[in-house]
Design a protein around this motif. Structure first.
Motif, PDB file in Angstrom:
ATOM      1  N   LEU A  80       0.834  -1.202   0.000  1.00  0.00           N
ATOM      2  CA  LEU A  80       0.000   0.000   0.000  1.00  0.00           C
ATOM      3  C   LEU A  80       0.871   1.256   0.000  1.00  0.00           C
ATOM      4  N   LEU A  81       1.911   1.273   0.821  1.00  0.00           N
ATOM      5  CA  LEU A  81       2.822   2.424   0.831  1.00  0.00           C
ATOM      6  C   LEU A  81       3.450   2.641  -0.544  1.00  0.00           C
ATOM      7  N   VAL A 126      -5.540  -3.918   9.311  1.00  0.00           N
ATOM      8  CA  VAL A 126      -6.635  -3.072   8.832  1.00  0.00           C
ATOM      9  C   VAL A 126      -6.500  -1.654   9.380  1.00  0.00           C
ATOM     10  N   ALA A 127      -6.073  -1.501  10.618  1.00  0.00           N
ATOM     11  CA  ALA A 127      -5.868  -0.165  11.183  1.00  0.00           C
ATOM     12  C   ALA A 127      -4.801   0.585  10.387  1.00  0.00           C
ATOM     13  N   CYS A 128      -3.745  -0.106   9.988  1.00  0.00           N
ATOM     14  CA  CYS A 128      -2.696   0.531   9.173  1.00  0.00           C
ATOM     15  C   CYS A 128      -3.245   0.948   7.813  1.00  0.00           C
ATOM     16  N   TYR A 129      -4.051   0.094   7.183  1.00  0.00           N
ATOM     17  CA  TYR A 129      -4.647   0.437   5.887  1.00  0.00           C
ATOM     18  C   TYR A 129      -5.505   1.690   5.997  1.00  0.00           C
ATOM     19  N   ILE A 130      -6.379   1.714   6.995  1.00  0.00           N
ATOM     20  CA  ILE A 130      -7.288   2.848   7.152  1.00  0.00           C
ATOM     21  C   ILE A 130      -6.496   4.117   7.471  1.00  0.00           C
ATOM     22  N   TYR A 131      -5.529   4.003   8.367  1.00  0.00           N
ATOM     23  CA  TYR A 131      -4.716   5.164   8.746  1.00  0.00           C
ATOM     24  C   TYR A 131      -4.021   5.757   7.522  1.00  0.00           C
ATOM     25  N   LEU A 132      -3.370   4.907   6.745  1.00  0.00           N
ATOM     26  CA  LEU A 132      -2.623   5.395   5.590  1.00  0.00           C
ATOM     27  C   LEU A 132      -3.545   5.946   4.504  1.00  0.00           C
ATOM     28  N   ALA A 133      -4.641   5.262   4.240  1.00  0.00           N
ATOM     29  CA  ALA A 133      -5.582   5.741   3.225  1.00  0.00           C
ATOM     30  C   ALA A 133      -6.169   7.089   3.636  1.00  0.00           C
ATOM     31  N   GLY A 138      -6.741   8.856  -3.226  1.00  0.00           N
ATOM     32  CA  GLY A 138      -7.939   8.183  -3.710  1.00  0.00           C
ATOM     33  C   GLY A 138      -8.143   6.751  -3.259  1.00  0.00           C
ATOM     34  N   TRP A 139      -7.539   6.341  -2.166  1.00  0.00           N
ATOM     35  CA  TRP A 139      -7.697   4.964  -1.705  1.00  0.00           C
ATOM     36  C   TRP A 139      -8.837   4.786  -0.708  1.00  0.00           C
ATOM     37  N   ALA A 140      -9.464   5.887  -0.281  1.00  0.00           N
ATOM     38  CA  ALA A 140     -10.568   5.808   0.680  1.00  0.00           C
ATOM     39  C   ALA A 140     -11.503   6.986   0.467  1.00  0.00           C
ATOM     40  N   PRO A 141     -12.781   6.792   0.797  1.00  0.00           N
ATOM     41  CA  PRO A 141     -13.695   7.938   0.753  1.00  0.00           C
ATOM     42  C   PRO A 141     -13.439   8.849   1.947  1.00  0.00           C
ATOM     43  N   GLY A 142     -13.726  10.115   1.802  1.00  0.00           N
ATOM     44  CA  GLY A 142     -13.544  11.076   2.890  1.00  0.00           C
ATOM     45  C   GLY A 142     -14.501  10.813   4.043  1.00  0.00           C
ATOM     46  N   LEU A 143     -14.225  11.469   5.163  1.00  0.00           N
ATOM     47  CA  LEU A 143     -15.038  11.252   6.361  1.00  0.00           C
ATOM     48  C   LEU A 143     -16.504  11.598   6.153  1.00  0.00           C
ATOM     49  N   ASN A 144     -16.812  12.556   5.304  1.00  0.00           N
ATOM     50  CA  ASN A 144     -18.201  12.946   5.065  1.00  0.00           C
ATOM     51  C   ASN A 144     -18.803  12.304   3.819  1.00  0.00           C
ATOM     52  N   ASP A 145     -18.054  11.448   3.155  1.00  0.00           N
ATOM     53  CA  ASP A 145     -18.540  10.763   1.959  1.00  0.00           C
ATOM     54  C   ASP A 145     -19.566   9.712   2.377  1.00  0.00           C
ATOM     55  N   LEU A 146     -20.675   9.646   1.648  1.00  0.00           N
ATOM     56  CA  LEU A 146     -21.726   8.690   1.979  1.00  0.00           C
ATOM     57  C   LEU A 146     -21.272   7.241   1.817  1.00  0.00           C
ATOM     58  N   ARG A 185     -17.035  -0.920   6.590  1.00  0.00           N
ATOM     59  CA  ARG A 185     -17.559  -2.281   6.766  1.00  0.00           C
ATOM     60  C   ARG A 185     -16.693  -3.289   6.031  1.00  0.00           C
ATOM     61  N   TRP A 186     -16.348  -2.987   4.769  1.00  0.00           N
ATOM     62  CA  TRP A 186     -15.540  -3.927   3.992  1.00  0.00           C
ATOM     63  C   TRP A 186     -14.110  -4.010   4.512  1.00  0.00           C
ATOM     64  N   MET A 187     -13.595  -2.925   5.031  1.00  0.00           N
ATOM     65  CA  MET A 187     -12.252  -2.986   5.613  1.00  0.00           C
ATOM     66  C   MET A 187     -12.244  -3.881   6.852  1.00  0.00           C
ATOM     67  N   ALA A 188     -13.258  -3.764   7.689  1.00  0.00           N
ATOM     68  CA  ALA A 188     -13.353  -4.641   8.860  1.00  0.00           C
ATOM     69  C   ALA A 188     -13.591  -6.078   8.421  1.00  0.00           C
ATOM     70  N   TYR A 189     -14.388  -6.245   7.399  1.00  0.00           N
ATOM     71  CA  TYR A 189     -14.670  -7.583   6.860  1.00  0.00           C
ATOM     72  C   TYR A 189     -13.382  -8.256   6.388  1.00  0.00           C
ATOM     73  N   GLN A 190     -12.475  -7.470   5.834  1.00  0.00           N
ATOM     74  CA  GLN A 190     -11.215  -8.039   5.338  1.00  0.00           C
ATOM     75  C   GLN A 190     -10.504  -8.831   6.430  1.00  0.00           C
ATOM     76  N   GLY A 191     -10.347  -8.230   7.593  1.00  0.00           N
ATOM     77  CA  GLY A 191      -9.594  -8.893   8.653  1.00  0.00           C
ATOM     78  C   GLY A 191     -10.370  -9.958   9.402  1.00  0.00           C
ATOM     79  N   SER A 192     -11.678  -9.780   9.495  1.00  0.00           N
ATOM     80  CA  SER A 192     -12.455 -10.718  10.304  1.00  0.00           C
ATOM     81  C   SER A 192     -13.079 -11.848   9.513  1.00  0.00           C
ATOM     82  N   SER A 193     -13.230 -11.672   8.204  1.00  0.00           N
ATOM     83  CA  SER A 193     -13.916 -12.695   7.412  1.00  0.00           C
ATOM     84  C   SER A 193     -13.176 -13.077   6.135  1.00  0.00           C
TER      85      SER A 193
END
Length: 176
Positions: free
Chosen positions: A22-23, A70-77, A84-92, A99-107
């Protein structure tokens, strides 16, 4: 270490591989510190002071320590939102993204590990990750395809032998 320097503590064949990819895809400068698990370098007092579990990945940025894949992915994005690797905080789309990021690690990852190790299928009612690895029911109509979003965590990791293309895509990345 400068105020903007990212340090990634990594060991080959760990979850740190996805963060390293990702980096690279983000195209941002970072320092890579490779530790040898076979020599116990991840159990050194210096590393355990950063990550008491002695696990990878571990990122240090501006005196903040981020652990867990997953925390590293979200932090960096989020840190490099303009990439462009993540939607902004106010993006719908942010809720579905999280949800899908959490799903990655748990499922998703546990399912891929089961498949990589050719474990016998079990009753779907008993699956800890909810759906069969062979299921196509990953997302609702109109949602982005999680296999695109979840691709970078698994590239180079346990399921590298999957037939994924060697380029990455993101529904939030501007078209080239």
């Amino acid at each position: 270490m400068s105020n903007h320097e990212i340090v990634l503590y990594h060991s080959p064949q760990t979850r740190g591989t996805g963060v390293m990819y990702l980096l690279e895809e983000l195209g941002v400068p970072y320092e890579l510190k490779v530790l040898d698990r076979s020599k116990g370098e991840n159990r050194s007092p210096e590393f355990l002071a950063l990550n008491p579990l002695g696990k990878f990945p571990t990122i240090v940025h501006n005196d903040t320590v981020i652990t867990e894949q997953v925390a590293c992915y979200i932090y960096l994005a989020d840190l490099f939102l303009e990439k462009g690797w993540a939607p902004g905080l106010n993006d719908l789309k942010r809720g579905a993204y999280l949800r899908w990021m959490a799903y990655q690690g748990s499922s998703f990852e546990p399912a891929m590990i089961d498949r990589a190790f050719e474990r016998e299928p079990i009753d779907p009612v008993q699956l800890p990750y909810g759906v069969s690895v062979h299921s196509k029911a990953f997302c609702r109509p109109g949602e982005f395809d999680p296999t695109v979003t979840l691709y970078f965590p698994t590239r180079g990791y346990a399921y590298e032998k999957a037939s994924h293309p060697r380029t990455m895509a993101s529904p939030y990345r501007p078209a080239a």
